[in-house]
Write an enzyme that holds these catalytic residues in place. Structure first.
Site, short mmCIF file in Angstrom:
data_model
loop_
_atom_site.label_atom_id
_atom_site.label_comp_id
_atom_site.label_asym_id
_atom_site.label_seq_id
_atom_site.Cartn_x
_atom_site.Cartn_y
_atom_site.Cartn_z
N ASP A 1 0.92 -1.33 -0.02
CA ASP A 1 0.00 0.06 0.01
C ASP A 1 0.85 1.41 0.20
OD1 ASP A 1 -1.84 -1.95 0.45
OD2 ASP A 1 -2.57 -1.08 2.09
N GLU B 1 3.74 1.70 -1.09
CA GLU B 1 4.56 1.98 -2.52
C GLU B 1 3.57 2.52 -3.51
OE1 GLU B 1 7.66 -1.41 -3.91
OE2 GLU B 1 6.11 -2.14 -2.63
N TYR B 2 2.15 1.98 -3.21
CA TYR B 2 1.07 2.70 -4.32
C TYR B 2 0.86 4.01 -4.10
CZ TYR B 2 -3.45 3.67 -6.32
OH TYR B 2 -4.36 3.59 -7.26
N ASP B 3 0.75 4.31 -2.73
CA ASP B 3 0.56 5.73 -2.25
C ASP B 3 1.68 6.60 -2.77
OD1 ASP B 3 -1.77 4.81 -1.09
OD2 ASP B 3 -0.75 4.72 0.95
N SER C 1 -36.57 -8.25 -12.83
CA SER C 1 -36.14 -8.85 -11.65
C SER C 1 -35.94 -10.39 -12.22
CB SER C 1 -37.35 -9.17 -10.93
OG SER C 1 -37.03 -8.93 -9.60
N GLU D 1 -24.23 -19.59 -12.54
CA GLU D 1 -23.44 -18.64 -11.70
C GLU D 1 -24.28 -18.29 -10.25
OE1 GLU D 1 -23.47 -15.89 -14.71
OE2 GLU D 1 -24.50 -14.44 -13.63
N LYS E 1 -25.92 -16.29 -7.35
CA LYS E 1 -26.71 -14.97 -7.18
C LYS E 1 -26.20 -14.04 -6.17
CE LYS E 1 -31.51 -13.90 -7.06
NZ LYS E 1 -31.51 -12.69 -6.12
N ASP F 1 -25.64 -11.45 -3.35
CA ASP F 1 -26.71 -10.67 -2.39
C ASP F 1 -26.21 -9.59 -1.97
OD1 ASP F 1 -28.80 -10.46 -0.76
OD2 ASP F 1 -28.22 -11.99 0.64
N ARG G 1 -30.95 0.51 -8.61
CA ARG G 1 -31.93 -0.38 -9.32
C ARG G 1 -33.20 0.45 -9.20
NH1 ARG G 1 -36.25 -3.96 -8.79
NH2 ARG G 1 -35.90 -5.54 -10.50
N TYR H 1 -22.36 -9.12 -14.23
CA TYR H 1 -22.92 -10.46 -14.59
C TYR H 1 -23.91 -10.23 -15.81
CZ TYR H 1 -26.29 -8.82 -11.03
OH TYR H 1 -27.12 -8.19 -10.21
N LYS I 1 -28.79 -19.16 -16.64
CA LYS I 1 -29.12 -18.46 -17.77
C LYS I 1 -29.05 -19.33 -19.22
CE LYS I 1 -27.64 -14.22 -15.15
NZ LYS I 1 -26.41 -13.34 -15.09
N LYS J 1 -33.36 -20.28 -5.65
CA LYS J 1 -33.13 -19.52 -4.11
C LYS J 1 -32.71 -20.65 -3.18
CE LYS J 1 -34.85 -15.84 -3.10
NZ LYS J 1 -34.34 -14.49 -3.12
N CYS K 1 -27.95 0.04 35.87
CA CYS K 1 -27.33 -1.10 35.33
C CYS K 1 -27.70 -2.48 36.16
CB CYS K 1 -25.82 -1.20 35.88
SG CYS K 1 -24.79 -2.37 35.78
N CYS L 1 -24.78 -3.77 38.81
CA CYS L 1 -24.27 -3.19 39.89
C CYS L 1 -25.45 -1.97 40.31
CB CYS L 1 -22.82 -2.50 39.62
SG CYS L 1 -22.95 -1.16 38.56
N CYS M 1 -22.77 1.53 31.47
CA CYS M 1 -22.84 1.47 33.00
C CYS M 1 -21.33 1.97 33.30
CB CYS M 1 -22.69 0.17 33.69
SG CYS M 1 -21.90 0.02 35.18
N CYS N 1 -17.85 -2.43 38.16
CA CYS N 1 -18.90 -3.22 37.97
C CYS N 1 -18.56 -4.74 37.85
CB CYS N 1 -19.84 -2.55 36.95
SG CYS N 1 -21.23 -3.61 36.38
S1 IVH Z 1 -29.19 -11.43 -14.20
C1 IVH Z 1 -32.45 -9.32 -16.79
N1 IVH Z 1 -27.31 -12.59 -12.51
O1 IVH Z 1 -31.07 -10.42 -8.50
C2 IVH Z 1 -31.67 -10.23 -15.78
N2 IVH Z 1 -28.99 -11.04 -11.60
O2 IVH Z 1 -33.49 -11.10 -7.53
C3 IVH Z 1 -30.48 -9.49 -15.27
N3 IVH Z 1 -28.55 -10.90 -9.06
O3 IVH Z 1 -32.34 -7.87 -10.44
C4 IVH Z 1 -30.24 -10.22 -13.69
N4 IVH Z 1 -26.81 -12.06 -8.96
O4 IVH Z 1 -29.92 -7.55 -8.94
C5 IVH Z 1 -28.41 -11.63 -12.61
N5 IVH Z 1 -25.65 -13.64 -11.36
C6 IVH Z 1 -26.80 -12.89 -11.35
C7 IVH Z 1 -27.16 -12.16 -10.22
C8 IVH Z 1 -28.28 -11.08 -10.31
C9 IVH Z 1 -27.68 -11.25 -8.31
C10 IVH Z 1 -29.68 -9.99 -8.60
C11 IVH Z 1 -29.89 -8.95 -9.72
C12 IVH Z 1 -31.62 -9.07 -9.99
C13 IVH Z 1 -31.91 -9.81 -8.76
C14 IVH Z 1 -33.22 -10.68 -8.85
#
Ligand code: IVH
Length: 694
Positions: A50, A52-54, A99, A130, A132, A134, A153, A243, A316, A340, A434, A437, A452, A457
């Site tokens: 870090d 060196e980068y700085d 979604s 792949e 999902k 969170d 979003r 993604y 997909k 899910k 408390c 005590c 406290c 205590c």
């Molecule tokens: S594809 C048109 N790939 O999950 C479809 N979404 O619950 C584009 N999400 O709105 C979404 N990981 O925000 C895609 N590997 C993944 C994802 C992913 C998380 C989210 C994304 C989506 C939401 C739906």
């Protein structure tokens, strides 16, 4: 992204730029910084420190100050916006952010596979699978290679323009060579995340400041995107993973699109090649739904071992042409499906509230709930963190509540189900005194936590001892929380120093304490005396002093007693120590009782010597040392620290590599062995000290 020749060339350039005073080629300097950003943020595999980068970053900053005309929008210095209190404009997404349809079991996936094959009229469909992620979803727009904007979003059609904030996320390229692939304009989608360990650190910092911790990494990431101060965003270690390309516009006159991959997995590869973080390591291609299902189930098991949170998998259709054929509803694409993972939420009944007093006196409300299984673990106790959370969520005793437990994140109450109230629920009234005590509780302004303030205590004393013996502090393994409580209640220990004055005969009278456990405890306590100083500093439980700060402190002093002599200004010059932390350290070392404790620990034989970096050109450099037997003045750990400080190296066994054996009283087999090797010089403590003084 970078081939081996480029890596070698950029590393060479790094060294050259670092050493030269003049900047010969500012574009190369920028390229070098971008390269190291990519190594650090995208690959998590930095090639330089870090510092060196700085150092190189500062060179660019200085150059741009005198040559402002040279600044480009994608210069690494241009991440840092300077507008405070930004307002977030609402803007339209180029393509609505749809979604995903959800599935919860293999049968759902089998049904979808069948449906889909009917729609696209094909007996075989290739799937790309792949995780999902969170986090908080984000869409980025690049035009002519430059990052133009980043949008949350929102409602799917329009979101908040958070460009200034996302420019702070190190893994998001400010420009990328899309044009090399014939792409003029592109909208890409991804997720901003905080990984589990950054989230843990982040929450620990919040808690130590008396603030409420965040429920989960998703909330932390989403909240970060909406912060009013972009520079504060940088401090939160955010990652962004991409993604999906939702919109691609080819350059004028380029009708071929020939460079743009025709599959989803190919596009992830391309984005990765252009410097984005994408799930290329995790993505797998299958041509049967059964294989897809196996992979999803496999990943579900792995879930808790991943560094980031995922809540399922996304399947997909891999070929873009088939995706287009399948099309979308107004809600979700037909070519994708989310699988899910099992819920980590459950409902339970809130039975009562207990109030726990921590080592700093913070009083934490803890909800006792009817035991409930969540993700394979039974939960019966849930921290509510502080009074505000109870008020904000309007949690009442008797409520049915939703409890979530995500991986190693501590369980929390999402919300009460107010519609299930019967009228018998009671409001929670935070105690004024408390619970242990009975001292009056206080809440400093700007903090969320009641405290406290009675340092004597009992609850605090016990918690401080538990912290002192804990794994990351002095690591007195056989002691542990349960034993500390037991010993304290039996009057065997009363404070931290008393651990080192344990009456082992009295211990023998306790049920469950045989000779073996006594011997183990004895040796663990003895061993802890030689722990490096940073562990002792951390173990003392000074407010705001976590492990990192303790290490920084230990590295900057010769002995723990020096800390009592430093002013808050001097303390603030130590790396990462701000005003609040230095004040807390100052107060701690100006409290008589604390000083007594430290003196006592020193007398009892604990290592109190600092960890100042070894002096490579020190007087002992090139020599190796081994200490054996009891030295008349120095403790073993002190002698070793001294030797290291002056450039000496410590060996753990007698061999021909040893230069000096420093022998004290009752030196045993090591001395005998050393006598047999002619090259080893056997000296005593005074001679060792003379070496340093000469
Ligand atoms: S594809 C048109 N790939 O999950 C479809 N979404 O619950 C584009 N999400 O709105 C979404 N990981 O925000 C895609 N590997 C993944 C994802 C992913 C998380 C989210 C994304 C989506 C939401 C739906």
């Amino acid at each position: 992204m970078y081939n081996s020749n480029e890596i070698i060339a950029l590393q060479k350039a790094t060294t050259k730029i670092s050493e030269l005073n003049e900047i010969e080629d500012v574009n190369l300097l920028r390229e070098v910084l971008r390269f190291h950003e990519h190594r650090y943020y995208v690959l998590n595999d930095p090639l330089i420190s870090d510092e060196e980068y700085d150092h190189i970053y500062k060179k660019l900053e200085n150059f741009e100050k005198t040559h402002p005309e040279s600044i480009t929008a994608d210069s690494p210095t241009q991440r840092v916006g300077n507008s405070l209190n930004i307002e977030f404009k609402t803007v339209n997404h180029l393509v609505p952010m749809l979604s995903l349809e959800n599935s919860y079991n293999p049968d759902d996936l089998i049904a979808w596979d069948k449906r889909l094959k009917g729609i696209v009229d094909s007996a075989v469909v290739e799937y790309s699978v792949e995780p999902k992620f969170d986090g908080a979803s984000l869409s980025l727009l690049y035009e002519n290679n430059f990052l133009e904007r980043g949008v949350t979003r929102g409602n799917g059609f329009e979101g908040d323009d958070v460009t200034l904030n996302i420019r702070q996320v190190g893994s998001i390229p400010l420009s990328a060579e899309f044009k090399n692939y014939g792409i003029e304009k592109i909208e890409i989608r991804g997720e901003v995340m905080m990984n589990k360990s950054s989230f843990k650190d982040f929450n620990e910092a919040l808690i130590s400041e008396g603030l409420a911790p965040l429920a989960n990494p998703r909330n932390a990431a989403a909240g970060s995107l909406r912060m009013k101060d972009p520079t504060a965003v940088r401090k939160r270690k955010l990652e962004a993973i991409f993604y999906h390309a939702s919109y691609i516009e080819a350059g004028a006159g380029d009708s071929t699109n020939s460079f743009i991959p025709s599959t989803h997995s190919g596009r992830l590869q391309l984005l990765n090649q252009l410097g984005f973080k994408t799930p290329i390591k995790e993505v797998k291609i299958f041509s049967s739904i059964n294989e897809v299902i196996s992979y999803c189930l496999e990943f579900e098991v792995l879930r808790d071992n991943l560094p980031y949170e995922i809540d399922g998998m996304v399947i997909k259709v891999n070929k873009i042409e088939l995706q287009q054929k399948a099309g979308s509803t107004s809600h979700h694409p037909r070519w994708a499906m989310a699988y899910k993972f099992k819920a980590r939420q459950a409902t339970s009944k809130l039975l009562t509230i207990e109030y726990q007093v921590g080592r700093t006196g913070a009083v934490t409300p803890v909800a006792k709930i009817e035991p409930v299984r969540i993700g394979g673990v039974t939960v019966s106790s849930v921290s509510l963190f502080n009074e505000n959370i109870i008020t904000e969520k309007d949690i009442r005793v008797g409520d049915t509540v939703i409890v979530e437990r995500a991986g190693d994140v501590i369980p929390y109450i999402v919300k009460p189900l107010t519609e299930l109230r019967t009228g018998h629920e009671t409001k929670i009234i935070f105690p004024a005194k408390c619970p242990v005590c009975h001292a009056e509780l206080v809440k400093p302004e700007g903090e969320a936590v009641w405290r406290c303030e009675n340092i004597g205590c009992e609850a605090q004393v016990v918690e401080r001892i538990i912290h002192f013996v804990s794994k990351d502090a002095m690591d007195i393994r056989s002691m542990g929380e349960a034993n500390v409580r037991k010993f304290y209640s039996e009057g065997i220990i009363s404070n931290i120093p008393s651990i080192y004055e344990l009456d082992f005969t009295q211990l023998g009278t306790l049920a469950g304490f045989g000779q073996k456990s006594i011997d183990n405890l004895k040796s663990a306590i003895e061993k802890s005396k030689d722990q490096p100083l940073h562990r002792l500093i951390f173990g003392l439980g000074i407010r705001y002093v976590g492990e990192t700060t303790a290490k920084a402190l230990a590295k900057s002093i010769d002995s723990i007693f020096e800390l009592g002599q430093l002013t808050t200004d001097q303390l603030s010059t130590i790396k990462d120590i701000g005003a609040k932390v230095s004040e807390s350290i100052f107060d701690f070392f100006h409290n008589e009782e604390n000083l007594e404790t430290i003196k006592k620990l020193d007398t009892l034989g604990l290592n109190t010597i600092g960890e100042k970096k070894e002096d490579k050109d020190g007087i002992l450099s090139g020599s190796t040392f081994l200490f054996t037997g009891t030295l008349p003045g120095l403790k073993r750990a002190e002698a070793e620290a001294l030797a290291e400080k002056h450039g000496g190296k410590i060996l753990s066994a007698v061999s021909a590599n040893l230069t000096y054996l420093v022998a004290g009283e009752s030196a045993g087999s090591k001395l005998e062995k050393a006598k047999k090797i002619k090259s080893i010089q056997i000296i005593n403590e005074a001679e060792f000290l003379n070496l340093i003084n000469s």
